[in-house]
Each structure stands twice: as C-alpha cells, then as structure tokens.
Motif scaffolding. Structure first.
Motif, PDB file in Angstrom:
ATOM      1  N   GLU A 137      71.260  35.844  51.081  1.00 14.32           N
ATOM      2  CA  GLU A 137      70.269  34.627  51.174  1.00 14.32           C
ATOM      3  C   GLU A 137      69.249  34.685  50.162  1.00 14.32           C
ATOM      4  OE1 GLU A 137      70.926  33.966  55.882  1.00 14.32           O
ATOM      5  OE2 GLU A 137      69.339  35.008  55.310  1.00 14.32           O
ATOM      6  N   ALA A 174      70.375  33.940  46.882  1.00 10.58           N
ATOM      7  CA  ALA A 174      70.406  32.391  46.492  1.00 10.58           C
ATOM      8  C   ALA A 174      69.221  31.995  46.247  1.00 10.58           C
ATOM      9  CB  ALA A 174      71.261  31.969  47.691  1.00 10.58           C
ATOM     10  N   ARG A 201      67.577  29.915  42.536  1.00 14.02           N
ATOM     11  CA  ARG A 201      67.235  28.577  42.336  1.00 14.02           C
ATOM     12  C   ARG A 201      65.788  28.668  41.703  1.00 14.02           C
ATOM     13  NH1 ARG A 201      68.691  28.809  48.100  1.00 14.02           N
ATOM     14  NH2 ARG A 201      70.362  27.706  48.576  1.00 14.02           N
ATOM     15  N   GLU A 215      76.142  26.673  39.278  1.00  9.53           N
ATOM     16  CA  GLU A 215      76.263  25.984  40.421  1.00  9.53           C
ATOM     17  C   GLU A 215      77.266  26.920  41.357  1.00  9.53           C
ATOM     18  OE1 GLU A 215      75.862  24.466  37.350  1.00  9.53           O
ATOM     19  OE2 GLU A 215      74.019  23.844  37.838  1.00  9.53           O
ATOM     20  N   GLU A 216      78.416  26.918  40.598  1.00  8.09           N
ATOM     21  CA  GLU A 216      79.801  27.504  41.434  1.00  8.09           C
ATOM     22  C   GLU A 216      79.410  28.880  41.691  1.00  8.09           C
ATOM     23  OE1 GLU A 216      83.303  25.423  38.699  1.00  8.09           O
ATOM     24  OE2 GLU A 216      82.365  27.353  38.148  1.00  8.09           O
ATOM     25  N   SER A 217      78.353  29.599  41.123  1.00  6.20           N
ATOM     26  CA  SER A 217      77.983  30.898  41.430  1.00  6.20           C
ATOM     27  C   SER A 217      77.006  30.950  42.605  1.00  6.20           C
ATOM     28  CB  SER A 217      77.303  31.616  40.312  1.00  6.20           C
ATOM     29  OG  SER A 217      77.964  31.650  39.035  1.00  6.20           O
ATOM     30  N   LEU A 218      76.275  30.101  42.658  1.00  2.00           N
ATOM     31  CA  LEU A 218      75.224  29.867  43.964  1.00  2.00           C
ATOM     32  C   LEU A 218      76.170  29.566  45.099  1.00  2.00           C
ATOM     33  CD1 LEU A 218      72.530  29.508  45.204  1.00  2.00           C
ATOM     34  CD2 LEU A 218      72.478  27.094  44.611  1.00  2.00           C
ATOM     35  N   GLN A 219      77.152  28.832  45.002  1.00  2.39           N
ATOM     36  CA  GLN A 219      78.094  28.599  46.232  1.00  2.39           C
ATOM     37  C   GLN A 219      78.955  29.752  46.722  1.00  2.39           C
ATOM     38  OE1 GLN A 219      78.343  25.397  47.860  1.00  2.39           O
ATOM     39  NE2 GLN A 219      79.297  26.833  49.204  1.00  2.39           N
ATOM     40  N   ARG A 220      79.283  30.429  45.648  1.00  4.88           N
ATOM     41  CA  ARG A 220      79.980  31.457  46.070  1.00  4.88           C
ATOM     42  C   ARG A 220      78.996  32.655  46.645  1.00  4.88           C
ATOM     43  NH1 ARG A 220      84.886  33.857  43.553  1.00  4.88           N
ATOM     44  NH2 ARG A 220      85.111  31.728  43.210  1.00  4.88           N
ATOM     45  N   GLN A 235      76.301  31.834  48.434  1.00  4.98           N
ATOM     46  CA  GLN A 235      76.263  31.303  49.874  1.00  4.98           C
ATOM     47  C   GLN A 235      77.269  31.539  51.036  1.00  4.98           C
ATOM     48  OE1 GLN A 235      75.241  27.208  48.372  1.00  4.98           O
ATOM     49  NE2 GLN A 235      72.925  27.515  48.873  1.00  4.98           N
ATOM     50  N   ASP A 236      78.425  31.156  50.295  1.00  8.14           N
ATOM     51  CA  ASP A 236      79.694  31.519  51.259  1.00  8.14           C
ATOM     52  C   ASP A 236      79.761  32.934  51.450  1.00  8.14           C
ATOM     53  OD1 ASP A 236      80.607  29.046  50.487  1.00  8.14           O
ATOM     54  OD2 ASP A 236      81.983  29.613  49.083  1.00  8.14           O
ATOM     55  N   LYS A 283      77.373  33.477  54.486  1.00  8.75           N
ATOM     56  CA  LYS A 283      78.114  33.146  55.671  1.00  8.75           C
ATOM     57  C   LYS A 283      79.203  33.922  56.299  1.00  8.75           C
ATOM     58  CE  LYS A 283      77.442  28.135  54.406  1.00  8.75           C
ATOM     59  NZ  LYS A 283      77.995  27.059  53.859  1.00  8.75           N
TER      60      LYS A 283
END
Length: 293
Positions: free
Chosen positions: A199, A202, A206, A278-283, A285-286, A289
């Motif tokens: 977290e 991420a 940003r 952007e894809e890295s940030l999503q990875r 965040q996943d 989770k």
C-alpha cells in the motif's frame, strides 16, 4: 567553484580536480607519491574521494603541481576544509554504506534496479526492520534500530528539503525504480507487513517525481540478471554520474563514462521489458489485496 556543503560530494569533486591537475603535469600517482614521501594508494584514495583530505594535503599537492595562483590554492584548500565537515549520517557510526548515503543526499536523480527487495527509499519502517534483521542476523537491537532510523531518514530526499544554514531549498530527488516481481512476492516480515508495504509502495508510486515499474516473471532472462545497482546523477555539471553496486564486505563505485553508459543502457532495456507505470501500479495493488486476504 560552486558551494556545496555535502562533504562526500565535496570530497569527490576536490579529488577530481586534483587528478586533473596531476594529469596536466603528465605525472603518475606513483611519481607524486615519491615526491611527497607517501604511498601511491594514498594519492589514489585522495583522487577518488574515498579518503578525507586536509588543507595541508592540498597545499603539498599544489606545490608538486607548481600551482602559483594563490586564488586557486585558496579555493582548493577551502574545498578541503568543507569536505571534512560531517553530514547528518556521521552521527550514526559504523553505517556500512555512508559514502553512498552522501552521494544520494546530493543526487538530483536516481535510477535503481532491485531484483530481491523493495528499494530502501520506498520501504516502510517495519519492512525495513525485517530486512535488516534478515540480512544481518547477528546484529544487536541497537544496531538494527540505528540502521532502520538511517534508512527512514534517507527517505527525506523524496520531498523538498531546506538547508538550515543557508535557507536554500533542495528539490526532491527524481526517483525511477525497476522492481523484479520477486520483490512483491517475497514475504518479508509477514503478510500484514507486506500488505502495508504494498500500500505504501502504491502511494509513493503516485508521486509525480517517483516512477515504479515491475519486471514480471514472464519476461524470463533479462538485462538485470547480474544483480542490483543504482545510477546516481547530479545537478552540477562538475559531478559525473556514478553507478553504485552494493557488496557484502565492500561496495563498488563506477565513474568512468563508458562504465556508466553501459549500465544506463542496461537500465533502458529493463525499463522496456517491464510493465508500464500504470500496469505496475495495478500489479502492486493486486499484491496488496492478496496479502490482505
């Protein structure tokens, strides 16, 4: 010569100037050492900025190089005096990478490749503590606490800093990090620590001056298989870029232009092979989770 109170950078810049003066006289380090009745290794350490240099050393070297301009000699001696000042990190004795901290503290940009762990500037305190304990299992509680404190204090470079003596504002460092996906998957400190670390990562990713890219497992063989490294660049044109490679017993600093260029090219390959920001940030965040479940 521009003013700079960072002792590590100041010492490095002074060493480069002394090397330039020696080479202008077509003298070898061995010849200079014989003239001054010192070891050749001392001359080399003075020139590469790895050893503290006194005004007397500067005066003696200027005598060998026949520098008769008092303004030049005085300027070099002033640099020597400033280079002997202590940065904030000297309060934490026995920090193994104090030279690197000095360079990082003055760098304008930093490119890092990490194959195993989240890079130090982006670590949470608990993650950092787990890393220190795991990497140096024989450390005392005091040593662990000291290393974690230094690591967290270094993170001040991610924001603007004001020099308390001059009032000058130092801009936040421009940070670009490529993390192997293993950094997200290796559980350091437990699942809760990892969730909080993801977290935090991420959140930092940003920031406008921070870029994080994840190098996925699916890439296979890549340009970073040799291991971790960092490329430091400086605002002053007089300060050349440095490649830093951390070692177990000693660290390596590469400054020759062709060496820096080679690592810079490797870094461009790593960036191209990684997920975009952007894809890295999503990875990331996943991953957060997954650790939360």
């Amino acid at each position: 010569m521009p003013s700079n109170t960072n002792p590590t950078v100041r010492r490095r810049r002074l060493g480069l100037e002394l090397r330039r003066l020696r080479e202008s006289k077509n003298m070898t380090a061995e010849q200079v050492a014989k003239r001054l009745l010192v070891s050749q290794s001392k001359i080399s350490r003075l020139e590469n900025g790895r050893r503290s240099i006194s005004p007397r050393d500067v005066r003696d070297l200027c005598g060998v190089y026949e520098i008769d301009d008092d303004r030049v000699v005085d300027s070099l001696m002033q640099m020597a005096r400033e280079s002997r000042q202590q940065g904030w990190w000297y309060a934490f004795k026995d920090v193994p990478y104090s030279v690197y901290i000095g360079l990082e503290d003055d760098a304008s940009s930093l490119r890092v490749y990490e194959p195993q762990l989240i890079t130090g500037l982006l670590q949470t305190p608990e993650y950092a503590e787990a890393v220190v304990r795991g990497g140096a299992p024989e450390s005392t509680e005091e040593e662990v606490s000291k290393r974690v404190e230094v690591r967290i204090r270094r993170q001040g470079r991610l924001g603007e800093q004001t020099n308390p003596n001059t009032g000058e504002i130092k801009e936040a460092i421009r940070l670009w990090v490529v993390l192997d996906e293993a950094c997200l998957r290796r559980v350091v400190g437990g699942r809760r620590v990892m969730r909080e670390q993801m977290e935090h990562l991420a959140e930092q990713a940003r920031l406008p001056h921070v870029t994080v890219q994840v190098l996925p497992f699916g890439v296979g063989a890549h340009a970073g298989l040799a291991g971790q490294y960092a490329i430091l660049e400086f605002a002053e044109l007089a300060d050349s870029s440095v490649v830093y490679i951390e070692g177990v017993t000693s660290d390596l600093y590469l400054e020759k232009p062709h060496e820096v260029q080679k690592y810079s090219l490797m870094y461009e390959h790593l960036r191209a092979q990684s997920l975009n920001p952007e894809e890295s940030l999503q990875r990331i965040q996943d991953a957060a989770k997954e650790y939360a479940r």
